[in-house]
Enzyme design. Structure first.
Site, PDB file in Angstrom:
ATOM      1  N   THR A 131       2.788  11.715   3.433  1.00 17.87           N
ATOM      2  CA  THR A 131       2.277  10.355   3.628  1.00 17.87           C
ATOM      3  C   THR A 131       1.224  10.300   4.732  1.00 17.87           C
ATOM      4  OG1 THR A 131       2.925   8.155   4.395  1.00 17.87           O
ATOM      5  CG2 THR A 131       4.272   9.966   5.154  1.00 17.87           C
ATOM      6  N   ASP A 132       0.359   9.294   4.664  1.00 17.16           N
ATOM      7  CA  ASP A 132      -0.622   9.109   5.751  1.00 17.16           C
ATOM      8  C   ASP A 132       0.047   8.644   7.044  1.00 17.16           C
ATOM      9  OD1 ASP A 132       0.026   6.506   5.005  1.00 17.16           O
ATOM     10  OD2 ASP A 132      -2.044   5.848   4.697  1.00 17.16           O
ATOM     11  N   GLU A 133       1.320   8.193   6.951  1.00 14.16           N
ATOM     12  CA  GLU A 133       1.981   7.652   8.146  1.00 14.16           C
ATOM     13  C   GLU A 133       2.212   8.716   9.215  1.00 14.16           C
ATOM     14  OE1 GLU A 133       5.181   4.954   7.652  1.00 14.16           O
ATOM     15  OE2 GLU A 133       4.313   4.032   5.884  1.00 14.16           O
ATOM     16  N   TYR A 166      11.005   7.202   9.810  1.00  9.83           N
ATOM     17  CA  TYR A 166      10.537   7.705   8.507  1.00  9.83           C
ATOM     18  C   TYR A 166       9.365   8.659   8.692  1.00  9.83           C
ATOM     19  CZ  TYR A 166       7.677   7.760   4.275  1.00  9.83           C
ATOM     20  OH  TYR A 166       6.899   8.174   3.223  1.00  9.83           O
ATOM     21  N   LYS A 170       8.929  12.723   7.951  1.00 14.85           N
ATOM     22  CA  LYS A 170       7.929  13.296   7.037  1.00 14.85           C
ATOM     23  C   LYS A 170       7.034  14.279   7.798  1.00 14.85           C
ATOM     24  CE  LYS A 170       7.229  12.436   3.233  1.00 14.85           C
ATOM     25  NZ  LYS A 170       7.782  12.978   1.949  1.00 14.85           N
TER      26      LYS A 170
END
Ligand code: NAD
Ligand code: DAU
Length: 360
Positions: A131-133, A166, A170
């Protein structure tokens, strides 16, 4: 490669990837491995469940022995790993579940692939979907319209700075995947994508939750002032990017995937209201009163925006849909699939939702 293991294939993005691979590659055997958590739903794959090249395997990626058996029994030579705990709000409530699945589960898959493949990795691939997060948050001062280059966008070499449990889980899994490449020579590739939307998304995420609430006249809980910005991509375009990267991406590389499509949450919510009301034949403005500002998400990242020029340049990928077009298709899908929605918005989910929002 012939025997492809897709993890998390009963979830939102995974089901689109499974569908694309089953239909496009009849010479592959597609194994969909999923634990069927609250987010996994085999109804997402009803249209391909009887395809001759498709097999569903119910298993937990943290169950290392079961994963090793699957690698051996089905001679797995390619992995597309999507299984994860994926919702930021849940990670704030229960971070352990995220460390377990996203970190330990990924490690279990990596180790099983390494042991199964040994030195013979010429035609093997372990593709990790991220993810970009993991890159943290950007400031709001982006040029309009957004340029595809510049320090205001997440690039593949942007330093990791996750803020939520989260995104920390990741980020950790991404590091393990790279470590297995650098240490053991595992042939990996990673992609980091922006926010997806489209059919089959679990209605705890902004777009399906708000479509459902507009239809049923429930409040739309906008976090903070609704100023946060996300870069939205239609899920089928993400699946198409995954197909390209899996087949043509450079081993050991990372690719960013994004829609070049930034929306402030409150503007997106207003567009959703206009679209749902129009499609339901309601007078414009009739659902505006549902907007309800609630306390902000803890550690809420201000802005995500992806520079996907590497993927566009090297692999020729482009998003295929304009956002308004994709959103119209999406809203129509939820309006036409009320049984799918009702099935998962009853029972346990209803209780969870009340618990989650009761105190906001
Ligand atoms: P989702 O929550 O809809 O689906 C996750 C799937 O994984 C479910 O089918 C669930 O049953 C399965 N799963 C969970 N724990 C498991 C376990 N221990 N063992 C086996 N299966 C398990 O998620 P999604 O939104 O489709 O996201 C898929 C992947 O893409 C995730 O890795 C996520 O981090 C990543 N991603 C999502 C987005 C997005 O906008 N949704 C954007 C970028 C990246
Ligand atoms: O950027 C990629 C990520 O996008 C993925 O890695 C995650 O798996 C996926 O869940 C998504 O994360 P977000 O937190 O950005 O998505 P979500 O739909 O939960 O929220 C989108 C924005 O809307 C965010 O700024 C929070 C806000 N929001 C969300 C909900 C559920 C609200 O204002 N109200 C809400 O009720």
């Amino acid at each position: 490669m012939k025997n492809i293991l897709i993890t998390g294939g009963a979830g939102f993005i995974g089901s689109h990837v499974v569908r694309l691979f089953v239909n496009k590659y009849p010479h592959y055997n597609i194994f969909n491995l999923d634990a069927l958590t609250y987010a996994g739903n085999l109804a997402n794959l009803a249209d391909i469940e009887n395809a001759p090249n498709y097999t569903f395997l119910k298993a937990d990626i943290c169950d290392f022995d079961a994963i090793c058996r699957i690698f051996s029994q089905y001679s797995i030579d390619g992995v597309i790993h999507l299984a994860a705990e994926s919702h930021v709000d849940r990670s704030i409530k229960d971070p352990f579940a995220f460390a377990r699945t996203n970190v330990l589960g990924t490690l279990s898959l990596l180790q099983a692939a390494r042991l199964s493949w040994g030195e013979d990795v010429a035609y093997k691939r372990f593709y990790h979907i991220s993810t970009d997060e993991v890159y943290g948050a950007l400031e709001l001062d982006s040029p309009q319209p957004p340029a595809p280059y510049g320090r205001e966008f997440f690039r593949e070499d942007t330093a990791y700075a996750p803020h939520s449990p989260y995104s920390a889980s990741k980020a950790s899994s991404d590091h393990f995947v790279r470590a297995f490449h650098d240490t053991y020579g595992l042939p990996i590739v990673i992609s980091n994508c922006s926010n997806n939307y489209g059919p089959y998304q679990f209605p705890e995420k902004l777009i399906p939750l708000f479509i459902n609430n507009i239809c049923t006249g429930k409040p739309l809980p906008v976090y903070g002032r609704g100023e946060n910005v996300r870069d939205w991509l239609y899920v089928v375009d993400h699946a198409r990017a995954i197909d390209r990267i899996f087949h043509r991406g450079t081993t050991g590389s990372t690719y960013n995937i994004g829609g070049c499509n930034e929306w402030k949450n409150i503007d997106l919510v207003k567009l959703l209201i206009r679209t749902v009301d129009r499609l339901l034949g309601r007078p414009q403005g009739s659902s505006d009163h549902l907007i309800t500002y609630v306390s902000d998400r803890a550690g809420h990242d201000l802005r995500y925006a992806i520079d996907s020029s590497k993927l566009q340049r090297e692999l020729g990928w482009q998003p295929s849909l304009q956002f308004e077009e994709g959103l119209e298709i999406t809203v129509k899908w939820y309006l036409e699939n009320t049984a799918w929605l009702q099935n998962i918005t009853s029972g346990d989910y209803e209780r969870y939702y009340h618990d989650m929002y009761a105190n906001r």
